[in-house]
Design a protein around this motif. Structure first.
Motif, PDB file in Angstrom:
ATOM      1  N   GLU A  56       0.853  -1.183   0.000  1.00 23.78           N
ATOM      2  CA  GLU A  56       0.000   0.000   0.000  1.00 23.78           C
ATOM      3  C   GLU A  56       0.891   1.236   0.000  1.00 23.78           C
ATOM      4  N   PRO A  57       0.644   2.168  -0.924  1.00 22.90           N
ATOM      5  CA  PRO A  57       1.406   3.421  -0.878  1.00 22.90           C
ATOM      6  C   PRO A  57       0.931   4.289   0.291  1.00 22.90           C
ATOM      7  N   ILE A  58       1.848   4.999   0.930  1.00 17.99           N
ATOM      8  CA  ILE A  58       1.424   5.882   2.017  1.00 17.99           C
ATOM      9  C   ILE A  58       1.114   7.267   1.460  1.00 17.99           C
ATOM     10  N   ASP A  59       0.331   8.043   2.225  1.00 18.15           N
ATOM     11  CA  ASP A  59      -0.046   9.376   1.760  1.00 18.15           C
ATOM     12  C   ASP A  59       0.986  10.415   2.172  1.00 18.15           C
ATOM     13  N   SER A  60       1.535  10.251   3.368  1.00 11.03           N
ATOM     14  CA  SER A  60       2.615  11.148   3.798  1.00 11.03           C
ATOM     15  C   SER A  60       3.414  10.476   4.892  1.00 11.03           C
ATOM     16  N   GLY A  61       4.569  11.051   5.169  1.00  6.31           N
ATOM     17  CA  GLY A  61       5.486  10.454   6.136  1.00  6.31           C
ATOM     18  C   GLY A  61       6.606   9.733   5.418  1.00  6.31           C
ATOM     19  N   ARG A  62       7.339   8.939   6.188  1.00  9.99           N
ATOM     20  CA  ARG A  62       8.508   8.268   5.645  1.00  9.99           C
ATOM     21  C   ARG A  62       8.652   6.895   6.263  1.00  9.99           C
ATOM     22  N   ILE A  63       9.123   5.942   5.490  1.00  9.01           N
ATOM     23  CA  ILE A  63       9.467   4.632   6.017  1.00  9.01           C
ATOM     24  C   ILE A  63      10.914   4.352   5.610  1.00  9.01           C
ATOM     25  N   VAL A  64      11.746   4.116   6.610  1.00  8.60           N
ATOM     26  CA  VAL A  64      13.180   3.945   6.365  1.00  8.60           C
ATOM     27  C   VAL A  64      13.579   2.541   6.816  1.00  8.60           C
ATOM     28  N   VAL A  65      14.141   1.766   5.908  1.00 11.07           N
ATOM     29  CA  VAL A  65      14.577   0.410   6.226  1.00 11.07           C
ATOM     30  C   VAL A  65      16.093   0.355   6.116  1.00 11.07           C
ATOM     31  N   GLU A  66      16.729   0.005   7.195  1.00  8.67           N
ATOM     32  CA  GLU A  66      18.197  -0.084   7.255  1.00  8.67           C
ATOM     33  C   GLU A  66      18.847   1.158   6.646  1.00  8.67           C
ATOM     34  N   GLY A  67      18.312   2.291   7.001  1.00 13.71           N
ATOM     35  CA  GLY A  67      18.905   3.550   6.566  1.00 13.71           C
ATOM     36  C   GLY A  67      18.442   4.059   5.212  1.00 13.71           C
ATOM     37  N   GLU A  68      17.653   3.270   4.498  1.00 12.92           N
ATOM     38  CA  GLU A  68      17.193   3.709   3.170  1.00 12.92           C
ATOM     39  C   GLU A  68      15.711   4.096   3.201  1.00 12.92           C
ATOM     40  N   ASP A  69      15.416   5.294   2.726  1.00 15.19           N
ATOM     41  CA  ASP A  69      14.021   5.740   2.655  1.00 15.19           C
ATOM     42  C   ASP A  69      13.316   4.983   1.526  1.00 15.19           C
ATOM     43  N   ILE A  70      12.505   4.014   1.909  1.00 13.58           N
ATOM     44  CA  ILE A  70      11.884   3.154   0.898  1.00 13.58           C
ATOM     45  C   ILE A  70      10.636   3.794   0.298  1.00 13.58           C
ATOM     46  N   THR A  71      10.205   4.910   0.904  1.00 10.21           N
ATOM     47  CA  THR A  71       9.033   5.600   0.374  1.00 10.21           C
ATOM     48  C   THR A  71       9.441   6.780  -0.510  1.00 10.21           C
ATOM     49  N   ALA A  72      10.742   6.943  -0.727  1.00  9.20           N
ATOM     50  CA  ALA A  72      11.211   8.013  -1.604  1.00  9.20           C
ATOM     51  C   ALA A  72      10.794   7.715  -3.047  1.00  9.20           C
TER      52      ALA A  72
END
Ligand SMILES: Nc1ncnc2c1ncn2[C@@H]1O[C@H](COP(=O)(O)OP(=O)(O)O)[C@@H](O)[C@H]1O
Ligand SMILES: [Mg+2]
Length: 250
Positions: A56-72
């Motif tokens: 699911e795409p997010i509407d706002s905010g950020r999700i960072v996995v092991e230092g990488e912003d995966i929602t970029a």
């Protein structure tokens, strides 16, 4: 240099039309940490896990996995998903494939492992979880508990750095729950980083480093299980746990 957090959520918002399901979720999971998400049905646990797995795409905010912003913008979702294992309530095994093929399919197709390597790795995992004699069976010949253990092995075969488990025992007959929880406990002991949505409060109390209580799309309270389960601060947490205790589930 210290390891970056396994997972960071910052102000994650998600709506389905006018229904705001995640209302600004902040969460940090350290490497090797086990975090349990508890909360009533509809509170947003599955949606949260699906957002982390980029289903699911997010509407706002950020999700960072092991230092990488995966929602970029422009991030390759498939590359990210390879690092994240997810297991659902319904086992979703391919019914027309043997256990072994279920497990080796993604490692062969996605990780480009050759057949011998993939089968060797699968057999090692099946052996570890007491399933080696099932490798040539089709899923419908297995009990629900066995199928769910195979589903977990299938996720592990991709060598994920992070496992997301969504109510993995909810579809099981009560006598089959323990064998699946035992597998998860073993993964925790080995240091697998996990985010686990669960209704099994006794299990959460045992296994979690941190418990988050989700209510209508917000984490109302988070802390070590000893505190959340014995001295919840928020009235809604108390109310939720009270109902669980009444139902004999804690
Ligand atoms: N694909 C979807 N489309 C529309 N609404 C959804 C979808 N998935 C979940 N929801 C809604 O989001 C809310 C949270 O659901 P969910 O994340 O499944 O909660 P939980 O896993 O805690 O039971 C519910 O109101 C549900 O109806
Ligand atoms: Mg759910």
């Amino acid at each position: 240099m210290s390891e970056p957090p396994a997972l960071i959520l910052e102000g994650v918002h998600k709506s389905f039309r006018e229904n705001e399901v995640l209302k600004g979720i902040d969460l940090k999971v350290a490497p090797h940490e086990v975090v349990c998400l508890i909360g009533a049905s509809g509170s947003g646990k599955s949606t949260l896990l699906r957002c982390i797995n980029l289903v699911e795409p997010i509407d706002s905010g950020r999700i960072v996995v092991e230092g990488e912003d995966i929602t970029a913008e422009g991030v390759d979702a498939n590359r990210i998903r390879r690092r994240i294992g997810i297991v659902y309530q319904s086992f979703n095994l391919f019914p027309h494939m043997t256990v072994l093929r279920n497990i080796t399919l993604a490692p062969r197709e996605v990780l480009k492992m050759d057949r011998a390597e993939a089968e060797g790795a699968a057999a090692a995992l099946l052996g570890r979880f007491g399933l080696i004699d099932k490798q040539d069976e089709y899923p419908d010949r297995l009990s629900g508990g066995q199928q769910q253990r195979v589903a977990i092995v299938r996720a592990l075969a991709m060598r994920p750095h992070l496992m997301l488990l969504d109510e993995v025992t909810s579809a099981l007959d009560p006598e089959l729950v323990a064998e699946v929880l035992a597998v998860i406990r073993e993964l925790a002991l080995e240091g697998m980083t996990m985010l686990i949505a669960t209704h099994e409060m006794g299990f959460a109390r045992d296994i979690a480093d941190k418990v988050c209580f989700l209510d209508s799309g917000s984490i109302l309270e988070a802390g070590p299980p000893e505190r959340i389960f014995t001295a919840p601060e928020h009235p809604r947490t108390r109310q939720f746990l009270g109902r669980i205790i009444e139902a004999g589930r804690l």
